[in-house]
Write a protein that holds these residues in place. Structure first.
Motif, PDB file in Angstrom:
ATOM      1  N   VAL A 130       0.845  -1.188   0.000  1.00 42.06           N
ATOM      2  CA  VAL A 130       0.000   0.000   0.000  1.00 42.06           C
ATOM      3  C   VAL A 130       0.889   1.250   0.000  1.00 42.06           C
ATOM      4  O   VAL A 130       1.851   1.338   0.758  1.00 42.06           O
ATOM      5  CB  VAL A 130      -0.908  -0.003   1.246  1.00 42.06           C
ATOM      6  CG1 VAL A 130      -1.760   1.265   1.286  1.00 42.06           C
ATOM      7  CG2 VAL A 130      -1.799  -1.238   1.248  1.00 42.06           C
ATOM      8  N   GLY A 131       0.572   2.202  -0.888  1.00 40.46           N
ATOM      9  CA  GLY A 131       1.415   3.377  -1.040  1.00 40.46           C
ATOM     10  C   GLY A 131       0.753   4.652  -0.540  1.00 40.46           C
ATOM     11  O   GLY A 131      -0.472   4.815  -0.637  1.00 40.46           O
ATOM     12  N   PHE A 132       1.568   5.565  -0.001  1.00 42.51           N
ATOM     13  CA  PHE A 132       1.079   6.832   0.523  1.00 42.51           C
ATOM     14  C   PHE A 132       2.011   7.961   0.079  1.00 42.51           C
ATOM     15  O   PHE A 132       3.218   7.777  -0.044  1.00 42.51           O
ATOM     16  CB  PHE A 132       1.021   6.816   2.052  1.00 42.51           C
ATOM     17  CG  PHE A 132       0.100   5.767   2.619  1.00 42.51           C
ATOM     18  CD1 PHE A 132      -1.273   5.939   2.578  1.00 42.51           C
ATOM     19  CD2 PHE A 132       0.626   4.609   3.181  1.00 42.51           C
ATOM     20  CE1 PHE A 132      -2.121   4.976   3.101  1.00 42.51           C
ATOM     21  CE2 PHE A 132      -0.211   3.640   3.706  1.00 42.51           C
ATOM     22  CZ  PHE A 132      -1.593   3.820   3.668  1.00 42.51           C
ATOM     23  N   SER A 133       1.438   9.131  -0.128  1.00 40.54           N
ATOM     24  CA  SER A 133       2.247  10.314  -0.427  1.00 40.54           C
ATOM     25  C   SER A 133       2.709  10.958   0.879  1.00 40.54           C
ATOM     26  O   SER A 133       2.008  10.919   1.890  1.00 40.54           O
ATOM     27  CB  SER A 133       1.437  11.323  -1.245  1.00 40.54           C
ATOM     28  OG  SER A 133       0.292  11.747  -0.526  1.00 40.54           O
ATOM     29  N   PHE A 134       3.888  11.551   0.835  1.00 34.83           N
ATOM     30  CA  PHE A 134       4.484  12.192   2.023  1.00 34.83           C
ATOM     31  C   PHE A 134       5.018  13.547   1.585  1.00 34.83           C
ATOM     32  O   PHE A 134       6.008  13.643   0.870  1.00 34.83           O
ATOM     33  CB  PHE A 134       5.599  11.312   2.587  1.00 34.83           C
ATOM     34  CG  PHE A 134       6.014  11.652   3.994  1.00 34.83           C
ATOM     35  CD1 PHE A 134       5.713  10.803   5.047  1.00 34.83           C
ATOM     36  CD2 PHE A 134       6.705  12.828   4.283  1.00 34.83           C
ATOM     37  CE1 PHE A 134       6.088  11.108   6.352  1.00 34.83           C
ATOM     38  CE2 PHE A 134       7.079  13.144   5.571  1.00 34.83           C
ATOM     39  CZ  PHE A 134       6.778  12.285   6.616  1.00 34.83           C
ATOM     40  N   GLY A 135       4.343  14.611   2.013  1.00 34.66           N
ATOM     41  CA  GLY A 135       4.763  15.962   1.657  1.00 34.66           C
ATOM     42  C   GLY A 135       5.708  16.550   2.694  1.00 34.66           C
ATOM     43  O   GLY A 135       5.580  16.267   3.884  1.00 34.66           O
ATOM     44  N   VAL A 136       6.641  17.362   2.239  1.00 31.08           N
ATOM     45  CA  VAL A 136       7.605  18.008   3.136  1.00 31.08           C
ATOM     46  C   VAL A 136       7.685  19.486   2.778  1.00 31.08           C
ATOM     47  O   VAL A 136       7.882  19.843   1.616  1.00 31.08           O
ATOM     48  CB  VAL A 136       9.003  17.369   3.017  1.00 31.08           C
ATOM     49  CG1 VAL A 136      10.011  18.127   3.873  1.00 31.08           C
ATOM     50  CG2 VAL A 136       8.955  15.904   3.434  1.00 31.08           C
ATOM     51  N   VAL A 137       7.537  20.343   3.784  1.00 27.12           N
ATOM     52  CA  VAL A 137       7.629  21.784   3.546  1.00 27.12           C
ATOM     53  C   VAL A 137       9.029  22.103   3.007  1.00 27.12           C
ATOM     54  O   VAL A 137      10.034  21.623   3.533  1.00 27.12           O
ATOM     55  CB  VAL A 137       7.323  22.572   4.841  1.00 27.12           C
ATOM     56  CG1 VAL A 137       8.326  22.268   5.936  1.00 27.12           C
ATOM     57  CG2 VAL A 137       7.250  24.061   4.562  1.00 27.12           C
ATOM     58  N   PRO A 138       9.114  22.881   1.929  1.00 31.26           N
ATOM     59  CA  PRO A 138      10.418  23.102   1.271  1.00 31.26           C
ATOM     60  C   PRO A 138      11.270  24.173   1.944  1.00 31.26           C
ATOM     61  O   PRO A 138      11.433  25.281   1.453  1.00 31.26           O
ATOM     62  CB  PRO A 138      10.010  23.519  -0.148  1.00 31.26           C
ATOM     63  CG  PRO A 138       8.682  24.163   0.021  1.00 31.26           C
ATOM     64  CD  PRO A 138       8.002  23.427   1.143  1.00 31.26           C
ATOM     65  N   GLN A 139      11.868  23.807   3.072  1.00 34.81           N
ATOM     66  CA  GLN A 139      12.789  24.719   3.751  1.00 34.81           C
ATOM     67  C   GLN A 139      14.096  24.850   2.977  1.00 34.81           C
ATOM     68  O   GLN A 139      14.784  25.862   3.064  1.00 34.81           O
ATOM     69  CB  GLN A 139      13.103  24.207   5.160  1.00 34.81           C
ATOM     70  CG  GLN A 139      11.916  24.213   6.110  1.00 34.81           C
ATOM     71  CD  GLN A 139      12.273  23.552   7.426  1.00 34.81           C
ATOM     72  OE1 GLN A 139      12.621  22.382   7.474  1.00 34.81           O
ATOM     73  NE2 GLN A 139      12.175  24.310   8.499  1.00 34.81           N
ATOM     74  N   PHE A 140      14.463  23.774   2.257  1.00 34.21           N
ATOM     75  CA  PHE A 140      15.693  23.742   1.484  1.00 34.21           C
ATOM     76  C   PHE A 140      15.351  23.500   0.016  1.00 34.21           C
ATOM     77  O   PHE A 140      14.200  23.243  -0.336  1.00 34.21           O
ATOM     78  CB  PHE A 140      16.615  22.620   1.981  1.00 34.21           C
ATOM     79  CG  PHE A 140      16.925  22.671   3.447  1.00 34.21           C
ATOM     80  CD1 PHE A 140      17.797  23.622   3.955  1.00 34.21           C
ATOM     81  CD2 PHE A 140      16.347  21.779   4.335  1.00 34.21           C
ATOM     82  CE1 PHE A 140      18.089  23.668   5.307  1.00 34.21           C
ATOM     83  CE2 PHE A 140      16.627  21.817   5.685  1.00 34.21           C
ATOM     84  CZ  PHE A 140      17.501  22.766   6.174  1.00 34.21           C
ATOM     85  N   GLU A 141      16.365  23.575  -0.839  1.00 36.75           N
ATOM     86  CA  GLU A 141      16.155  23.290  -2.236  1.00 36.75           C
ATOM     87  C   GLU A 141      15.790  21.805  -2.409  1.00 36.75           C
ATOM     88  O   GLU A 141      16.098  20.972  -1.553  1.00 36.75           O
ATOM     89  CB  GLU A 141      17.399  23.651  -3.058  1.00 36.75           C
ATOM     90  CG  GLU A 141      18.658  22.892  -2.699  1.00 36.75           C
ATOM     91  CD  GLU A 141      19.449  23.543  -1.566  1.00 36.75           C
ATOM     92  OE1 GLU A 141      18.861  24.356  -0.832  1.00 36.75           O
ATOM     93  OE2 GLU A 141      20.622  23.195  -1.405  1.00 36.75           O
ATOM     94  N   PRO A 142      15.121  21.436  -3.528  1.00 30.72           N
ATOM     95  CA  PRO A 142      14.594  20.079  -3.693  1.00 30.72           C
ATOM     96  C   PRO A 142      15.620  18.964  -3.524  1.00 30.72           C
ATOM     97  O   PRO A 142      15.324  17.942  -2.895  1.00 30.72           O
ATOM     98  CB  PRO A 142      14.024  20.098  -5.119  1.00 30.72           C
ATOM     99  CG  PRO A 142      13.639  21.520  -5.340  1.00 30.72           C
ATOM    100  CD  PRO A 142      14.687  22.328  -4.622  1.00 30.72           C
ATOM    101  N   ARG A 143      16.832  19.142  -4.047  1.00 30.91           N
ATOM    102  CA  ARG A 143      17.827  18.066  -3.952  1.00 30.91           C
ATOM    103  C   ARG A 143      18.215  17.800  -2.502  1.00 30.91           C
ATOM    104  O   ARG A 143      18.318  16.648  -2.078  1.00 30.91           O
ATOM    105  CB  ARG A 143      19.075  18.414  -4.764  1.00 30.91           C
ATOM    106  CG  ARG A 143      20.152  17.332  -4.727  1.00 30.91           C
ATOM    107  CD  ARG A 143      21.355  17.707  -5.560  1.00 30.91           C
ATOM    108  NE  ARG A 143      21.019  17.834  -6.968  1.00 30.91           N
ATOM    109  CZ  ARG A 143      21.905  18.150  -7.916  1.00 30.91           C
ATOM    110  NH1 ARG A 143      23.164  18.384  -7.593  1.00 30.91           N
ATOM    111  NH2 ARG A 143      21.524  18.252  -9.178  1.00 30.91           N
TER     112      ARG A 143
END
Length: 283
Positions: free
Chosen positions: A32-45
């Motif tokens: 089972v898959g879930f999305s996990f969002g992260v607030v972009p405090q840093f650049e994407p890499r």
């Protein structure tokens, strides 16, 4: 030559059994898959380097699959979580309060070892030593609603210190520090944890002029559509990661130094600080 009815039944049953076995095997092959969002405090890499190893360990402990679902800018992240796009998310405390008030997300875990507070930095060697010297100056912030770095910082500078300044929004904390270092802004808002994570040639050439009041740090949240058994399984796995030395090192990069359970009451005080007057809705 025709098959007997009993043979046809046996063949049909065999086919049904094979189909069920294949379906079962497919279910085991695709967790089972879930999305996990992260607030972009840093650049994407940099965000990916921090969070992908954490998610891989979370997968190993839960048996679920998680895919990192990020946004390049904080306003885009806000739109995404307010639409409920993320199954799980790591967000700033004021975002958490908004999500709780909207009855969309529930907090699972947060850092117990530290408090979040904003820092206003100037270039090392700058003649600015008092807040009053920033009257009319250019101040850099990641975005209007980055809590410690901007929302809380601007609220205190304007309401408590009577400053009138020119805000510029430069997307990330790292960009704020570079703008100050390069003289493109007279001062800039960040938080201590992101300042400490800058390269020495950046961090060591900045000076903290002011810090805001403190608040409980960013929580990991679960959307209300996620079932209670799944939420509890993910929470147990996160707390168990805090008991493992290798996993603690991964979490510390977020930074989450001492993970523990988060509650609704952890973020309730933010509602009394007058932040809504300075909050800019992303849509």
């Amino acid at each position: 030559m025709f098959s007997s009815p009993s043979r046809k039944v046996r063949v049909a049953l065999l086919g049904l059994c094979m189909a069920l076995l294949l379906a079962s095997a497919g279910a085991h092959a695709a967790p089972v898959g879930f999305s996990f969002g992260v607030v972009p405090q840093f650049e994407p890499r940099k965000l990916a380097n921090i969070w992908l190893p954490i998610l891989r360990r979370l997968e190993a402990r839960t048996g679920f699959a998680f895919h990192l679902d990020g946004a390049a800018r904080i306003p885009e992240f806000e739109q995404d979580f307010m639409r409920g796009d993320f199954d799980f998310a790591y967000m700033n405390p004021y975002h958490a309060l908004l999500a709780i008030r909207a009855n969309q997300y529930k907090p699972l875990a947060r850092d117990y070892a530290r408090q979040l507070y904003g820092v206003l930095v100037v270039k090392k060697g700058s003649p600015i030593t008092e807040l009053s010297q920033l009257q009319g100056k250019r101040l850099a912030f990641p975005s209007p609603n980055a809590l410690g770095a901007s929302l809380l910082m601007r609220t205190e500078l304007i309401r408590e210190h009577g400053l009138d300044f020119k805000p510029i929004y430069v997307k990330t904390h790292s960009s704020v520090y570079l703008h100050v270092l390069l003289g493109r802004a007279d001062a800039g808002g960040g938080v201590m944890s992101t300042l400490q994570r800058q390269k020495p040639q950046v961090r060591d050439n900045l000076r903290v002029l002011y810090r805001t009041r403190s608040v409980n740090p960013h929580p990991i949240m679960a959307h209300n559509r996620i079932s209670e058994p799944v939420r509890q399984a993910v929470q147990r796995a996160l707390l168990a990661m805090g008991e493992d030395e290798k996993d603690r090192k991964l979490l510390s990069r977020a930074p989450i130094l001492q993970i523990g359970p988060a509650t609704l009451s952890d973020y309730a005080p933010l509602g009394d600080w007058g932040l809504e007057s300075f909050y800019e809705r992303p849509f």
